[in-house]
Design a protein around this motif. Structure first.
Motif, short mmCIF file in Angstrom:
data_model
loop_
_atom_site.label_atom_id
_atom_site.label_comp_id
_atom_site.label_asym_id
_atom_site.label_seq_id
_atom_site.Cartn_x
_atom_site.Cartn_y
_atom_site.Cartn_z
N ILE A 1 -38.64 16.97 13.92
CA ILE A 1 -39.95 16.95 13.26
C ILE A 1 -40.70 18.25 13.50
N MET A 2 -40.65 18.73 14.74
CA MET A 2 -41.32 20.00 15.05
C MET A 2 -40.68 21.16 14.29
N LEU A 3 -39.35 21.14 14.15
CA LEU A 3 -38.67 22.21 13.42
C LEU A 3 -39.10 22.23 11.96
N VAL A 4 -39.29 21.06 11.36
CA VAL A 4 -39.75 20.99 9.98
C VAL A 4 -41.12 21.66 9.83
N SER A 5 -41.98 21.50 10.82
CA SER A 5 -43.33 22.05 10.74
C SER A 5 -43.37 23.55 10.99
N CYS A 6 -42.27 24.14 11.45
CA CYS A 6 -42.26 25.57 11.80
C CYS A 6 -41.75 26.47 10.68
N VAL A 7 -41.15 25.90 9.64
CA VAL A 7 -40.56 26.75 8.61
C VAL A 7 -41.62 27.14 7.58
N SER A 8 -41.22 28.01 6.68
CA SER A 8 -42.16 28.55 5.69
C SER A 8 -42.41 27.55 4.58
N GLY A 9 -43.25 27.97 3.61
CA GLY A 9 -43.58 27.11 2.48
C GLY A 9 -42.39 26.86 1.57
N ALA A 10 -42.42 25.74 0.88
CA ALA A 10 -41.31 25.36 0.00
C ALA A 10 -41.47 25.99 -1.38
N GLN A 11 -40.35 26.38 -1.96
CA GLN A 11 -40.38 26.91 -3.31
C GLN A 11 -40.79 25.84 -4.32
N LEU A 12 -40.55 24.58 -3.98
CA LEU A 12 -40.96 23.50 -4.87
C LEU A 12 -42.48 23.45 -5.03
N SER A 13 -43.22 24.00 -4.07
CA SER A 13 -44.67 24.04 -4.22
C SER A 13 -45.08 24.92 -5.39
N ASN A 14 -44.31 25.97 -5.66
CA ASN A 14 -44.58 26.81 -6.82
C ASN A 14 -44.37 26.05 -8.12
N TYR A 15 -43.30 25.25 -8.17
CA TYR A 15 -43.07 24.43 -9.35
C TYR A 15 -44.18 23.40 -9.53
N ALA A 16 -44.58 22.77 -8.43
CA ALA A 16 -45.62 21.75 -8.51
C ALA A 16 -46.94 22.37 -8.99
N THR A 17 -47.28 23.54 -8.48
CA THR A 17 -48.50 24.21 -8.92
C THR A 17 -48.42 24.62 -10.38
N TYR A 18 -47.26 25.08 -10.80
CA TYR A 18 -47.09 25.47 -12.20
C TYR A 18 -47.27 24.28 -13.13
N LEU A 19 -46.79 23.11 -12.72
CA LEU A 19 -46.90 21.93 -13.58
C LEU A 19 -48.32 21.38 -13.65
N THR A 20 -49.13 21.61 -12.63
CA THR A 20 -50.51 21.10 -12.64
C THR A 20 -51.51 22.17 -13.02
N ASP A 21 -51.38 23.37 -12.47
CA ASP A 21 -52.34 24.46 -12.73
C ASP A 21 -51.58 25.77 -12.94
N PRO A 22 -51.04 26.00 -14.14
CA PRO A 22 -50.24 27.20 -14.39
C PRO A 22 -50.93 28.52 -14.04
N PRO A 23 -52.24 28.69 -14.28
CA PRO A 23 -52.86 29.98 -13.93
C PRO A 23 -52.78 30.32 -12.43
N LEU A 24 -52.67 29.31 -11.58
CA LEU A 24 -52.62 29.57 -10.14
C LEU A 24 -51.19 29.64 -9.61
#
Length: 416
Positions: free
Chosen positions: A198-221
């Motif tokens: 669980i701690m290792l999961v919290s130490c890694v960088s942001g997920a690329q899927l967050s870019n897809y999620a943002t694009y689907l909800t707020d493309p300008p951001l």
């Protein structure tokens, strides 16, 4: 034309029998055969419409009919050819739209992969641990190819938002990971390796899927989201090993040098290659860009279903439910923290709601696949990889559930 002709020559226009043979185009003359074959529609049309040539009864009508048929046939063929060309172009455009819009079906793909992995694990078990690193590298490469200096320039103009996203990634999230990892060991009496996962999961960088999620909800951001994820990914070379050592280094061995080398190969090099390709060979990038979204969706499906299928026994074990609940609490707390803190810090910004959604994805989603790859490579106990495997599925389901909710609410709002 007829009147002037009669006035000048003072004789009827109808030719005499002696002169008709010399004036009439016969079938044996080159002109008549040329006309009847319809090889010069423009010339024939002009000649047929003029009264200066004494066409005999029936011949002018036949020539005009032949010329009209030839011209209409030619025009019909051209029109049919143009229609076929337009249909081909429409099919190509539709295909490109389908390929580029493949990311919109990610929520359904994630859900379908989860159900399929649970119902029939062999459908994903072939995608073993050795494929995780190349798959993650491909997703990073896709981000690099779809990025441009202009995107980063626009994002750099909001350094306060970037800094907030970075704090959410490497301050708030590790604190939450340490809290829930400690609870897993002290309260739920789970093995130490599971708390470390669980701690290792919290130490890694942001997920690329967050870019897809943002694009689907707020493309300008979406460029801002890419900038946040790229920054956390680039600095993860140093931050992730350091946080791993601080949080779990005393409990389980951590190969800091090996971890840094692995992150360089999986993350930094593919993104740099994508950016370089986009800058040096833009035509090649334009050719492959439409195919990257469907391939990314396919790779995402494998990356979601395979960890679940491979670790199905551990997930179904007595402590599997406890891990699911702990990770559900961890991700929920991260999503909520990102959303609320952004609203408090940027309440005066015009697009505060969109920024809150973006920061929610950035803080709540992390590269669990990277954590899984690091767990499989640098930790001897296989239980360390169980929380990252479950995190991939839970994080994706929760994030794209929010995508569906927020997208539906935005569609229901009245248009300006």
């Amino acid at each position: 034309m007829t009147a002037s002709y009669a006035a000048v020559f003072k004789r009827p226009l109808t030719p005499s029998p002696s002169s008709s043979s010399s004036l009439l185009p016969t079938t044996s003359s080159p002109l008549s055969s040329f006309l009847l074959r319809g090889r010069s529609p423009a010339f024939v049309s002009f000649s047929a419409s003029s009264s200066s040539l004494p066409w005999p009864r029936g011949l002018g009508f036949s020539a005009r009919r032949c010329v009209a048929a030839s011209a209409s046939g030619s025009f019909e063929q051209d029109r049919l050819g143009d229609d076929a060309f337009l249909r081909d172009q429409e099919r190509k455009v539709d295909l490109m739209k389908i390929l580029k819009g493949a990311n919109s079906i990610i929520p359904h793909i994630v859900l379908g992969s989860t159900v399929l992995a649970l119902a029939y694990p062999p459908s994903f078990t072939w995608f073993t641990n050795r494929y995780y690193a190349p798959a993650l590298g491909f997703l990073m490469f896709a981000v690099g190819v779809n990025s441009s200096p202009k995107d980063f320039i626009e994002a750099i103009r909001r350094p306060d938002a970037i800094a907030a996203g970075y704090v959410g990634q490497f301050v708030i999230k590790p604190l939450l990971g340490f809290l829930f990892g400690t609870i897993a060991v002290s309260t739920f009496n789970l093995p130490t390796s599971l708390g470390a996962g669980i701690m290792l999961v919290s130490c890694v960088s942001g997920a690329q899927l967050s870019n897809y999620a943002t694009y689907l909800t707020d493309p300008p951001l979406a460029p801002l989201s890419i900038m946040m994820t790229s920054l956390s990914t680039a600095t993860a070379v140093f931050v992730t090993p350091t946080l791993s050592f601080l949080l779990i280094g005393k409990k389980l061995p951590v190969d800091v040098k090996g971890m840094m080398s692995s992150i360089m190969q999986i993350v930094v090099a593919p993104i740099a290659a994508g950016l370089l390709l986009n800058r040096s060979l833009p035509s090649l990038c334009a050719a492959i860009q439409p195919f990257l979204p469907p391939l990314s969706v396919f790779v995402t499906a494998l990356c979601v279903g395979a960890p679940l299928a491979i670790n199905i026994k551990a997930i179904m074990s007595p402590f599997g439910i406890a891990i699911v609940l702990l990770l559900l609490g961890f991700h929920s707390a991260a999503f909520i923290a990102g959303y609320i803190l952004t609203g408090l810090c940027f309440h005066k910004v015009a697009d505060v709601k969109a920024l809150q959604r973006t920061m929610c994805f950035e803080t709540g989603m992390q590269s669990s696949l990277l954590a899984l790859a690091l767990a499989n490579k640098f930790f001897q106990d296989p239980l360390v990889g169980v929380p990252p495997a479950i995190s991939v599925v839970l994080m994706s389901l929760m994030a794209f559930g929010l995508v569906m909710i927020w997208s539906k609410k935005k569609d229901e709002l009245p248009s300006d």
